[in-house]
Motif scaffolding. Sequence first.
Motif, PDB file in Angstrom:
ATOM      1  N   LYS A  84       0.682  -1.322   0.052  1.00  0.00           N
ATOM      2  CA  LYS A  84      -0.030  -0.001   0.020  1.00  0.00           C
ATOM      3  C   LYS A  84       0.972   1.416   0.058  1.00  0.00           C
ATOM      4  CE  LYS A  84      -3.653  -0.212   2.308  1.00  0.00           C
ATOM      5  NZ  LYS A  84      -4.584  -0.240   3.645  1.00  0.00           N
ATOM      6  N   LYS A  85       0.606   2.070  -0.730  1.00  0.00           N
ATOM      7  CA  LYS A  85       1.338   3.432  -1.018  1.00  0.00           C
ATOM      8  C   LYS A  85       0.748   4.570   0.025  1.00  0.00           C
ATOM      9  CE  LYS A  85       2.687   3.015  -5.766  1.00  0.00           C
ATOM     10  NZ  LYS A  85       2.543   3.528  -7.284  1.00  0.00           N
ATOM     11  N   LEU A  86       1.491   4.939   1.007  1.00  0.00           N
ATOM     12  CA  LEU A  86       1.001   5.999   1.822  1.00  0.00           C
ATOM     13  C   LEU A  86       1.351   7.234   1.980  1.00  0.00           C
ATOM     14  CD1 LEU A  86       2.088   3.375   5.167  1.00  0.00           C
ATOM     15  CD2 LEU A  86      -0.240   3.773   3.881  1.00  0.00           C
ATOM     16  N   LYS A  87       0.694   8.095   2.133  1.00  0.00           N
ATOM     17  CA  LYS A  87       1.073   9.522   2.201  1.00  0.00           C
ATOM     18  C   LYS A  87       1.587  10.158   3.377  1.00  0.00           C
ATOM     19  CE  LYS A  87      -2.387  10.584  -1.342  1.00  0.00           C
ATOM     20  NZ  LYS A  87      -3.795  11.156  -1.743  1.00  0.00           N
ATOM     21  N   GLY A  88       2.795  10.478   3.457  1.00  0.00           N
ATOM     22  CA  GLY A  88       3.451  11.103   4.538  1.00  0.00           C
ATOM     23  C   GLY A  88       3.951   9.932   5.442  1.00  0.00           C
ATOM     24  N   GLU A  89       4.062  10.066   7.013  1.00  0.00           N
ATOM     25  CA  GLU A  89       4.768   8.891   8.093  1.00  0.00           C
ATOM     26  C   GLU A  89       3.343   8.615   8.515  1.00  0.00           C
ATOM     27  OE1 GLU A  89       7.500  10.785  10.322  1.00  0.00           O
ATOM     28  OE2 GLU A  89       9.049  11.174   8.846  1.00  0.00           O
TER      29      GLU A  89
END
Length: 556
Positions: free
Chosen positions: A528-533
Amino acid sequence: MAKKGKSVVNKKKIVDTKSLLSVKEIESIKSSILESPKNYNQIIKLLNAFDEVVKKVSSDEEMDTEYLKYSRTLLFNLSTLFNNLISKRILKLRKSQTDEEQLVCKWMISKYNTFINQIFTLWKINKFSQSLATLKIDALEKIMQFIKYESKYLGPNIGESYFANVTYKKILKNLLCYGDLTEINGNDGTINDYLLLEFQELYFEKYWDLRFYLFQELPNILNEFDELNEETERIIFSKLLTLVKKNPVYDTNDKQNITELPLFIKNAPENTIYSVNTFNNNFEKTWINILNLKGLKEEEYKSILTILHKRIIPFFGNAQKLMDFLTLTYSIGIENNNDIILSILSLNGLWELMKSYNLEYPSFYTNLYAILTPNLLHLKEKSRFFRLLELFMSSTHLPASIVASFIKRLSRLSLTSPPSGIVIIIPFIYNLIKKYNHSTCMLLIHSTTTNEEDLKYIDPFDENEKDPSLTNAIDSSIWELNSMVNHYHPNVSALVKIFYQFFNKFSYNLEDFLDWNYNKLLETEFNKKLKGEIGLEFEKWDSMFDDNGYMEDYLY
């Protein structure tokens, strides 16, 4: 050619052919026999030589090229000799013959049968080598030629319709009733017998009359055994299953064109073999006998149940005769939870009988409901079950009380199910309500019978009731799915929120969820591609321990 399960022969070669008849002697003896009846007794020399071949190849020796060539020469010459004798009707007993002629005829028939039995002995050699396999397949070709010659020349009159049942029955008995259990495929019940597969490809699937007489003669073959042992029963089952599994025995949508199918015997009795009803009755009798064999294991039951609705039921004269077998296998599966797939497949067969043959089976949905146990969603076969369950529940005429019971039971199972099971349950329930128009069951989502301020709520659903029409599920709610909103797995939590939205989505494609498992769920999260930490804690600490090795005060 399949080699699985075969014992490989040693590398010791057969090279000594000096003690045997030479090729020239073989051909000379054959010619002399055909020239004059006075030389008929010379046939014993050829039979003895072939018997010696069978004995040698059955030992732990491998035929070299020279010996294989010699063995094939002997086989071909004996076959040619007997075909010639058959064509001259020398092997046909007739009332017009003198006593002496009949005595000679009977003697020659006995030698013909001796040769046929030698071929069967060759077939039963339970080891594998390329040369032996070649010789066996050659023998199959030659013995099938005998069927042609006998049918043409040994009938009541030359040219009259006739099929050589007696010899064909012997061939079938030795082809289908003997073999090696280690060659049976555990996954589908078929067998890796190259001789049978050769027969299937070159004869069984190509010629209608050979199929017709196989199913006519097999019940008689079984009756010839005083008592079948377990090994023989399993061999017969696996070989017959192998023959019918690949293709249907005929096109049920085009029965009229059976008369256009090719025949192995050109003068076969057409009035008999082209009767579809006769064929179906023979087919039915054969399989009823096979399914009643006592030595069959649960693996055999599973293998036949997977093809029952496509390869067996459509060709039964009276398909309802399978009801006892199907109810028995259902009971076996229910009694042993580890083989619940047996019950599932049995219900699939019963469903086909109900749908296409008007079978009355009032206990169908009760038995289907009994399969919904906590163990089900932990089995690898759960995907197959939900495919069938979707089919069984697709009727829009099912009573709302029964549909509600299945929805409620599945919801209850989700409490103890792994995520891979829950992600099947949620879209399945949504489809039941939306796709199959069981709108009455919307009450399970938006129940108005419960006082939300009542902290002593008792669910009216009776989970111990075996009859799905009496569980009171329609008066309950699927609160179990509501609890999934806070499920630890985000996929489950996100999916269940569909019940909090307007029912605008037409339906789910259940196939998108059936193959989910822990590996796939984890793989989805990892990719899964996450935005931010990712927020792991409220505040970020440099360390957990101070200089003295104690936890920092701010951790408390």
